[in-house]
Design an enzyme around this catalytic site. Structure first.
Site, mmCIF file in Angstrom:
data_model
loop_
_atom_site.group_PDB
_atom_site.id
_atom_site.type_symbol
_atom_site.label_atom_id
_atom_site.label_comp_id
_atom_site.label_asym_id
_atom_site.label_seq_id
_atom_site.Cartn_x
_atom_site.Cartn_y
_atom_site.Cartn_z
ATOM 1 N N GLU A 1 11.399 12.567 12.669
ATOM 2 C CA GLU A 1 10.294 13.701 11.989
ATOM 3 C C GLU A 1 9.768 14.798 12.267
ATOM 4 O O GLU A 1 9.279 15.676 11.318
ATOM 5 C CB GLU A 1 8.972 12.741 11.927
ATOM 6 C CG GLU A 1 8.830 11.204 11.514
ATOM 7 C CD GLU A 1 7.302 10.497 11.848
ATOM 8 O OE1 GLU A 1 7.312 9.053 11.463
ATOM 9 O OE2 GLU A 1 6.814 10.480 12.479
ATOM 10 N N PHE B 1 0.495 -1.289 -0.585
ATOM 11 C CA PHE B 1 -0.402 -0.097 0.041
ATOM 12 C C PHE B 1 0.638 1.383 -0.063
ATOM 13 O O PHE B 1 0.476 2.756 0.202
ATOM 14 C CB PHE B 1 -0.850 -0.076 0.672
ATOM 15 C CG PHE B 1 -0.143 -0.424 2.175
ATOM 16 C CD1 PHE B 1 0.436 1.133 3.468
ATOM 17 C CD2 PHE B 1 -0.114 -1.295 2.996
ATOM 18 C CE1 PHE B 1 1.642 0.586 4.554
ATOM 19 C CE2 PHE B 1 0.530 -2.124 4.232
ATOM 20 C CZ PHE B 1 0.738 -0.345 5.172
ATOM 21 N N HIS C 1 -1.585 10.730 12.439
ATOM 22 C CA HIS C 1 -0.087 10.099 12.452
ATOM 23 C C HIS C 1 0.323 10.871 13.841
ATOM 24 O O HIS C 1 0.226 11.455 13.772
ATOM 25 C CB HIS C 1 0.193 10.450 11.298
ATOM 26 C CG HIS C 1 2.088 9.875 11.540
ATOM 27 N ND1 HIS C 1 2.399 8.819 11.611
ATOM 28 C CD2 HIS C 1 2.849 10.911 11.468
ATOM 29 C CE1 HIS C 1 3.595 9.019 11.752
ATOM 30 N NE2 HIS C 1 4.001 10.314 11.728
ATOM 31 N N ARG D 1 -8.924 7.428 16.317
ATOM 32 C CA ARG D 1 -9.258 6.204 15.514
ATOM 33 C C ARG D 1 -11.006 5.929 15.085
ATOM 34 O O ARG D 1 -11.843 5.881 14.839
ATOM 35 C CB ARG D 1 -8.084 5.935 14.582
ATOM 36 C CG ARG D 1 -7.133 5.990 14.139
ATOM 37 C CD ARG D 1 -5.624 5.947 13.579
ATOM 38 N NE ARG D 1 -5.081 6.159 13.871
ATOM 39 C CZ ARG D 1 -3.608 5.743 13.374
ATOM 40 N NH1 ARG D 1 -3.062 4.635 13.951
ATOM 41 N NH2 ARG D 1 -2.602 6.175 12.594
ATOM 42 N N ARG E 1 0.174 8.260 20.825
ATOM 43 C CA ARG E 1 -0.300 7.007 20.509
ATOM 44 C C ARG E 1 -1.804 6.268 21.256
ATOM 45 O O ARG E 1 -2.012 5.750 19.840
ATOM 46 C CB ARG E 1 0.972 6.342 20.160
ATOM 47 C CG ARG E 1 2.331 6.829 19.649
ATOM 48 C CD ARG E 1 1.732 6.060 18.042
ATOM 49 N NE ARG E 1 2.431 4.857 17.936
ATOM 50 C CZ ARG E 1 2.227 4.595 16.103
ATOM 51 N NH1 ARG E 1 2.020 5.381 15.267
ATOM 52 N NH2 ARG E 1 1.801 3.265 16.384
HETATM 53 P P1 GTP Z 1 0.836 6.766 11.367
HETATM 54 O O1 GTP Z 1 0.990 7.338 12.399
HETATM 55 O O2 GTP Z 1 -0.340 6.748 10.178
HETATM 56 O O3 GTP Z 1 2.549 5.981 10.920
HETATM 57 O O4 GTP Z 1 -0.029 4.773 11.933
HETATM 58 P P2 GTP Z 1 0.927 3.805 12.009
HETATM 59 O O5 GTP Z 1 2.034 3.930 12.522
HETATM 60 O O6 GTP Z 1 0.144 3.088 12.959
HETATM 61 O O7 GTP Z 1 0.840 2.638 11.245
HETATM 62 P P3 GTP Z 1 1.917 2.530 9.912
HETATM 63 O O8 GTP Z 1 3.377 3.383 10.436
HETATM 64 O O9 GTP Z 1 1.956 0.903 9.950
HETATM 65 O O10 GTP Z 1 1.609 2.354 9.047
HETATM 66 C C1 GTP Z 1 1.167 3.931 8.645
HETATM 67 C C2 GTP Z 1 0.183 4.571 7.707
HETATM 68 O O11 GTP Z 1 -0.139 3.318 6.622
HETATM 69 C C3 GTP Z 1 -1.456 3.841 8.422
HETATM 70 O O12 GTP Z 1 -1.646 4.720 9.166
HETATM 71 C C4 GTP Z 1 -2.217 4.034 7.104
HETATM 72 O O13 GTP Z 1 -2.799 5.000 7.182
HETATM 73 C C5 GTP Z 1 -1.449 3.242 6.409
HETATM 74 N N1 GTP Z 1 -1.467 1.178 6.419
HETATM 75 C C6 GTP Z 1 -0.991 0.744 7.256
HETATM 76 N N2 GTP Z 1 -2.027 -0.409 6.751
HETATM 77 C C7 GTP Z 1 -1.932 -0.497 6.044
HETATM 78 C C8 GTP Z 1 -2.896 -1.614 5.255
HETATM 79 O O14 GTP Z 1 -2.567 -2.571 5.394
HETATM 80 N N3 GTP Z 1 -3.695 -0.994 4.393
HETATM 81 C C9 GTP Z 1 -3.790 0.344 3.564
HETATM 82 N N4 GTP Z 1 -4.770 0.989 2.710
HETATM 83 N N5 GTP Z 1 -3.170 1.010 4.358
HETATM 84 C C10 GTP Z 1 -2.029 0.848 5.178
HETATM 85 MG MG MG Z 2 3.519 4.842 11.939
#
Ligand code: GTP
Ligand code: MG
Length: 151
Positions: free
Chosen positions: A126, A57, A115, A102, A85
């Site tokens: 960041e 993705f 994020h 969320r 978080r």
């Molecule tokens: P961030 O705070 O945005 O970094 O989110 P996170 O830390 O909770 O999750 P992660 O860093 O693993 O993923 C970053 C972002 O990628 C997520 O916030 C989602 O928007 C997107 N994302 C993660 N997993 C998926 C997935 O399985 N499918 C899709 N479409 N988007 C995803």
């Molecule tokens: Mg993340």
């Protein structure tokens, strides 16, 4: 005090959730030290999410982050990285607890509105990616002595 990078993604901005989200961090007792509205380029989005570049993705995610205005912020406070978080909730809003940002305000993982840095190292990186040192504002908030109970 600890600092973290928080961004309201284009879906959160378009849905009019800026004040709701900023308000939650303010009311908690965290301190805003930087804020700006920006439309990141796709290259910039790729830098921000570089650790996810092998994921299927990744391209769609970077297209989305660069598709419109993002509200970039730095928040400061004791434990703000971890607790921020917690306030944000699980990555997939279907699994986020009610009461989290969320959990309360988003439905699907690809449009999870916000994020937050996931640790001290990513927070540092960041903040440096999104802000110049001059954009980080040092000031005394009158609330601090009430939030922390010190003079
Ligand atoms: P961030 O705070 O945005 O970094 O989110 P996170 O830390 O909770 O999750 P992660 O860093 O693993 O993923 C970053 C972002 O990628 C997520 O916030 C989602 O928007 C997107 N994302 C993660 N997993 C998926 C997935 O399985 N499918 C899709 N479409 N988007 C995803
Ligand atoms: Mg993340």
């Amino acid at each position: 005090l600890e600092r973290t990078f928080i961004a309201i993604k284009p879906d959160g901005v378009q849905r009019g959730l800026i004040s709701e989200i900023v308000s939650r961090f303010e009311r908690k007792g965290f301190k805003l030290v930087a804020i700006k509205l920006v439309v990141p380029s796709k290259e910039f989005a790729q830098k921000h999410y570089h650790d996810l570049k092998e994921r299927p993705f990744f391209s769609g995610l970077c297209d989305f982050l660069s598709s419109g205005p993002v509200l970039a912020m730095v928040w400061e406070g004791e434990g703000v990285i971890k607790y921020g978080r917690k306030m944000i909730g699980a990555t997939d809003p279907a699994k986020s607890e009610p009461g989290t940002i969320r959990g309360d305000l988003a439905v699907v993982v690809g449009r999870n509105i916000i994020h937050g840095s996931d640790g001290p190292e990513t927070a540092k990186d960041e903040i440096a990616l999104w802000f110049t040192p001059k954009e980080l504002v040092s000031y005394t908030s009158n609330e601090e002595k009430w939030v922390y109970g010190v003079n």
